[in-house]
Every structure is written in C-alpha cells, then in structure tokens.
Write a protein that holds these residues in place. Structure first.
Motif, PDB file in Angstrom:
ATOM      1  N   GLY A 219      58.575  19.277  79.091  1.00  0.00           N
ATOM      2  CA  GLY A 219      57.818  19.574  77.883  1.00  0.00           C
ATOM      3  C   GLY A 219      57.339  18.321  77.186  1.00  0.00           C
ATOM      4  N   HIS A 220      58.177  17.305  77.184  1.00  0.00           N
ATOM      5  CA  HIS A 220      57.773  16.024  76.601  1.00  0.00           C
ATOM      6  C   HIS A 220      56.634  15.393  77.406  1.00  0.00           C
ATOM      7  CE1 HIS A 220      60.411  15.407  73.222  1.00  0.00           C
ATOM      8  NE2 HIS A 220      61.487  15.683  73.935  1.00  0.00           N
ATOM      9  N   ARG A 221      56.767  15.420  78.732  1.00  0.00           N
ATOM     10  CA  ARG A 221      55.727  14.819  79.571  1.00  0.00           C
ATOM     11  C   ARG A 221      54.385  15.533  79.408  1.00  0.00           C
ATOM     12  NH1 ARG A 221      59.989  14.740  83.321  1.00  0.00           N
ATOM     13  NH2 ARG A 221      59.136  16.572  84.402  1.00  0.00           N
ATOM     14  N   ALA A 222      54.465  16.848  79.155  1.00  0.00           N
ATOM     15  CA  ALA A 222      53.233  17.620  78.971  1.00  0.00           C
ATOM     16  C   ALA A 222      52.654  17.455  77.572  1.00  0.00           C
ATOM     17  CB  ALA A 222      53.513  19.098  79.243  1.00  0.00           C
ATOM     18  N   GLY A 223      53.391  16.777  76.691  1.00  0.00           N
ATOM     19  CA  GLY A 223      52.920  16.592  75.324  1.00  0.00           C
ATOM     20  C   GLY A 223      53.042  17.837  74.478  1.00  0.00           C
ATOM     21  N   ALA A 224      53.870  18.793  74.924  1.00  0.00           N
ATOM     22  CA  ALA A 224      54.017  20.056  74.191  1.00  0.00           C
ATOM     23  C   ALA A 224      55.049  19.976  73.076  1.00  0.00           C
ATOM     24  CB  ALA A 224      54.405  21.168  75.167  1.00  0.00           C
ATOM     25  N   LEU A 225      55.966  19.024  73.161  1.00  0.00           N
ATOM     26  CA  LEU A 225      57.042  18.897  72.182  1.00  0.00           C
ATOM     27  C   LEU A 225      56.846  17.648  71.336  1.00  0.00           C
ATOM     28  CD1 LEU A 225      60.038  19.798  74.535  1.00  0.00           C
ATOM     29  CD2 LEU A 225      58.895  21.305  72.887  1.00  0.00           C
ATOM     30  N   ARG A 226      57.313  17.720  70.093  1.00  0.00           N
ATOM     31  CA  ARG A 226      57.152  16.553  69.221  1.00  0.00           C
ATOM     32  C   ARG A 226      57.959  15.386  69.764  1.00  0.00           C
ATOM     33  NH1 ARG A 226      61.530  16.308  65.673  1.00  0.00           N
ATOM     34  NH2 ARG A 226      62.695  18.260  65.396  1.00  0.00           N
ATOM     35  N   GLU A 227      57.410  14.210  69.617  1.00  0.00           N
ATOM     36  CA  GLU A 227      57.988  13.018  70.232  1.00  0.00           C
ATOM     37  C   GLU A 227      59.381  12.693  69.716  1.00  0.00           C
ATOM     38  OE1 GLU A 227      55.327   9.775  69.807  1.00  0.00           O
ATOM     39  OE2 GLU A 227      53.729  10.664  71.040  1.00  0.00           O
ATOM     40  N   THR A 228      59.650  13.025  68.454  1.00  0.00           N
ATOM     41  CA  THR A 228      60.949  12.681  67.855  1.00  0.00           C
ATOM     42  C   THR A 228      62.051  13.684  68.189  1.00  0.00           C
ATOM     43  OG1 THR A 228      60.318  13.822  65.806  1.00  0.00           O
ATOM     44  CG2 THR A 228      59.877  11.447  65.935  1.00  0.00           C
ATOM     45  N   LEU A 229      61.724  14.731  68.919  1.00  0.00           N
ATOM     46  CA  LEU A 229      62.721  15.742  69.264  1.00  0.00           C
ATOM     47  C   LEU A 229      63.633  15.218  70.365  1.00  0.00           C
ATOM     48  CD1 LEU A 229      63.805  18.682  69.048  1.00  0.00           C
ATOM     49  CD2 LEU A 229      62.137  19.302  70.820  1.00  0.00           C
TER      50      LEU A 229
ATOM     51  N   THR B 285      57.790  26.478  65.867  1.00  0.00           N
ATOM     52  CA  THR B 285      57.203  25.629  64.818  1.00  0.00           C
ATOM     53  C   THR B 285      57.995  24.329  64.682  1.00  0.00           C
ATOM     54  OG1 THR B 285      56.368  27.544  63.594  1.00  0.00           O
ATOM     55  CG2 THR B 285      56.622  25.486  62.364  1.00  0.00           C
ATOM     56  N   GLY B 286      59.299  24.418  64.876  1.00  0.00           N
ATOM     57  CA  GLY B 286      60.133  23.235  64.699  1.00  0.00           C
ATOM     58  C   GLY B 286      60.108  22.262  65.863  1.00  0.00           C
TER      59      GLY B 286
ATOM     60  N   ASP C  76      66.419  15.312  73.294  1.00  0.00           N
ATOM     61  CA  ASP C  76      66.728  16.292  74.328  1.00  0.00           C
ATOM     62  C   ASP C  76      67.961  17.113  73.974  1.00  0.00           C
ATOM     63  OD1 ASP C  76      64.608  15.234  75.693  1.00  0.00           O
ATOM     64  OD2 ASP C  76      65.827  14.096  77.125  1.00  0.00           O
ATOM     65  N   ASP C  77      69.023  16.431  73.517  1.00  0.00           N
ATOM     66  CA  ASP C  77      70.266  17.151  73.234  1.00  0.00           C
ATOM     67  C   ASP C  77      70.123  18.064  72.023  1.00  0.00           C
ATOM     68  OD1 ASP C  77      70.044  14.912  71.565  1.00  0.00           O
ATOM     69  OD2 ASP C  77      72.209  14.663  71.378  1.00  0.00           O
ATOM     70  N   HIS C  78      69.240  17.723  71.083  1.00  0.00           N
ATOM     71  CA  HIS C  78      69.002  18.597  69.931  1.00  0.00           C
ATOM     72  C   HIS C  78      68.297  19.874  70.381  1.00  0.00           C
ATOM     73  CE1 HIS C  78      69.236  15.140  66.749  1.00  0.00           C
ATOM     74  NE2 HIS C  78      70.364  15.330  67.413  1.00  0.00           N
ATOM     75  N   PHE C  79      67.343  19.727  71.282  1.00  0.00           N
ATOM     76  CA  PHE C  79      66.646  20.898  71.814  1.00  0.00           C
ATOM     77  C   PHE C  79      67.633  21.815  72.521  1.00  0.00           C
ATOM     78  CE2 PHE C  79      64.730  23.146  75.342  1.00  0.00           C
ATOM     79  CZ  PHE C  79      63.591  23.709  74.792  1.00  0.00           C
ATOM     80  N   ILE C  80      68.466  21.246  73.375  1.00  0.00           N
ATOM     81  CA  ILE C  80      69.425  22.048  74.143  1.00  0.00           C
ATOM     82  C   ILE C  80      70.408  22.749  73.217  1.00  0.00           C
ATOM     83  CG2 ILE C  80      71.314  21.921  75.814  1.00  0.00           C
ATOM     84  CD1 ILE C  80      69.748  19.655  77.193  1.00  0.00           C
ATOM     85  N   ALA C  81      70.894  22.039  72.187  1.00  0.00           N
ATOM     86  CA  ALA C  81      71.831  22.644  71.236  1.00  0.00           C
ATOM     87  C   ALA C  81      71.179  23.810  70.501  1.00  0.00           C
ATOM     88  CB  ALA C  81      72.321  21.596  70.246  1.00  0.00           C
ATOM     89  N   ALA C  82      69.933  23.635  70.081  1.00  0.00           N
ATOM     90  CA  ALA C  82      69.224  24.705  69.374  1.00  0.00           C
ATOM     91  C   ALA C  82      68.989  25.894  70.292  1.00  0.00           C
ATOM     92  CB  ALA C  82      67.894  24.183  68.836  1.00  0.00           C
ATOM     93  N   PHE C  83      68.670  25.628  71.547  1.00  0.00           N
ATOM     94  CA  PHE C  83      68.457  26.703  72.530  1.00  0.00           C
ATOM     95  C   PHE C  83      69.722  27.545  72.659  1.00  0.00           C
ATOM     96  CE2 PHE C  83      68.297  28.661  76.659  1.00  0.00           C
ATOM     97  CZ  PHE C  83      66.957  28.946  76.874  1.00  0.00           C
ATOM     98  N   TYR C  84      70.869  26.886  72.810  1.00  0.00           N
ATOM     99  CA  TYR C  84      72.136  27.612  72.921  1.00  0.00           C
ATOM    100  C   TYR C  84      72.418  28.432  71.663  1.00  0.00           C
ATOM    101  CZ  TYR C  84      73.902  25.474  77.258  1.00  0.00           C
ATOM    102  OH  TYR C  84      74.107  25.106  78.565  1.00  0.00           O
ATOM    103  N   CYS C  85      72.173  27.856  70.514  1.00  0.00           N
ATOM    104  CA  CYS C  85      72.451  28.572  69.262  1.00  0.00           C
ATOM    105  C   CYS C  85      71.616  29.847  69.158  1.00  0.00           C
ATOM    106  CB  CYS C  85      72.174  27.665  68.064  1.00  0.00           C
ATOM    107  SG  CYS C  85      73.430  26.404  67.772  1.00  0.00           S
ATOM    108  N   ILE C  86      70.368  29.767  69.581  1.00  0.00           N
ATOM    109  CA  ILE C  86      69.510  30.953  69.539  1.00  0.00           C
ATOM    110  C   ILE C  86      70.026  32.026  70.493  1.00  0.00           C
ATOM    111  CG2 ILE C  86      67.219  31.830  70.125  1.00  0.00           C
ATOM    112  CD1 ILE C  86      66.087  29.199  69.088  1.00  0.00           C
ATOM    113  N   ILE C  87      70.338  31.631  71.720  1.00  0.00           N
ATOM    114  CA  ILE C  87      70.806  32.600  72.702  1.00  0.00           C
ATOM    115  C   ILE C  87      72.135  33.203  72.281  1.00  0.00           C
ATOM    116  CG2 ILE C  87      71.556  32.930  75.084  1.00  0.00           C
ATOM    117  CD1 ILE C  87      68.520  32.609  74.616  1.00  0.00           C
TER     118      ILE C  87
END
Length: 213
Positions: A157-167, A208-209, A169-180
C-alpha cells in the motif's frame, strides 16, 4: 451395462477410508457441539453418541477431548489464514482501497460461518481453562502468520502511494487487529444486518485515517 458390472466399477471402501470418514465425522460433530455448548459442557460420550459409535472408539482417532479440541482450533486458525490468502489473491489487481475493504469484510464475516464461526470466537476469546497455554500457543502462531501477510500488504500500500507516508506499519497492523477483534466480539450482540451497518461506519473512519492525502 449389467448391475453386476456397475457394482464392479464402484470403488470399494477400505478400512483406512472408513477410519478417515469416522475421523472427519467426529471433527464435524465436535465442532458443532463445542460451538453450541462450549468445551466444558461437551463430553466425548455425547460426541460418540452423535457419531453412532461407542465412546472407546473415539480413542482410535483422538487421544482425548483436549486433542480433538486443539486440532479443531488449529483447523480454524488455518481456515482464517486461507481466507486471508484467498481475499488477497482474488483482489490482487484491484486498487488498494478495495483490497483492504474486502479483506476486512472477509475477516469479519468469518464469524458467521456455521459452527466454525462460533467455535472460532469461543476459542479466540474464551479458551478452556485447562487449555489456555495450548490455545495461546496456537493463537500466537496464527498471529505470526497473519502478521507476515499484513506487513507485506501494508508495504504494498505504501509503494502504491495509497497510504499516508507517516503511517507506521505496526500501527496499521495493530489497528487492523482491533477492528477485526471488535467486529468479532460484536457478533455476540448484533444480528448480521446491524453488524454490516456498523462495518460501514468503522470502514469510513479507518480508511479516512490511513489513506494518503
């Protein structure tokens, strides 16, 4: 073709085949009863009775009720991994936003699989007291496998430019788990239409985040 010829063409069922069929049947019945009544309230006698065999015959397939439960737990974990792999493969050519939404939806709706979904929730959230260490080991191994897939996914997602640069990786993964985990927990409280409505709100805020720009 004569009836005799038809009979001859039908493969015979060997003892090994019969044992495999019985083992699979015991797993299906165990999955259903564990999901419906929980580990402590399900007995091997009940499983044997539902399978139409004597209780001692179960030991030809499983050493104990715990062994059956833990194998079903590993199966459920493997199936969650397979679901993730299938989602990533199915949406491989789609834009990252669609890939992420589809993956979240698939993981959340895993809980609605008949018997297995309820079993997975019980195993994940309320492991049997006598099997906590073993259940935690299975969960940790499963999370490690999921982590590797999510890490590769977020980096794509980062390579595709779809995610904000300051995000991170571990924050994304943690948020994904929390949602699931949150959506899995909510399946105890809400029917599927309400869960789907709530998913839309969760998805809107999450995307959005994390999205670029």
């Amino acid at each position: 073709m004569s009836p005799y010829q038809t009979w001859q063409a039908t493969p015979s069922i060997t003892l090994e085949d019969d044992l495999l069929n019985t083992r699979d049947r015991l797993k299906q019945i165990g999955l259903s009863l564990f999901a419906r009544h929980g580990y402590e309230a399900t007995t091997l006698a009940q499983i044997a009775s539902a399978a139409g065999i004597k209780k001692p015959s179960i030991y030809n397939h499983f050493d104990s009720k715990a062994a059956l439960f833990l194998e079903l737990s590993r199966d459920a974990d493997d199936d969650m991994i397979a679901l993730i792999d299938a989602s990533l493969a199915e949406m491989a050519d789609a834009p990252f936003e669609q890939r992420l939404r589809h993956l979240l939806q698939q993981c959340a709706t895993f809980a609605y699989r008949e018997h297995q979904g309820v079993f997975y929730k019980r195993f994940l959230l309320f492991p049997p007291h006598d099997l906590v260490a073993e259940a935690e080991a299975i969960t940790e191994q499963g999370e490690s496998r999921i982590d590797r897939r999510l890490l590769a996914f977020v980096q794509a997602g980062h390579r595709a430019g779809a995610l904000r640069e300051t995000l991170a990786d571990d924050h994304f993964i943690a948020a994904f788990y929390c949602i699931i985990d949150g959506l899995l927990s909510e399946t105890f409280m809400y029917e599927r239409p309400e869960l789907e409505r709530r998913f839309e709100g969760v998805w809107s805020v999450f995307w959005t985040g994390v999205k670029a720009g």
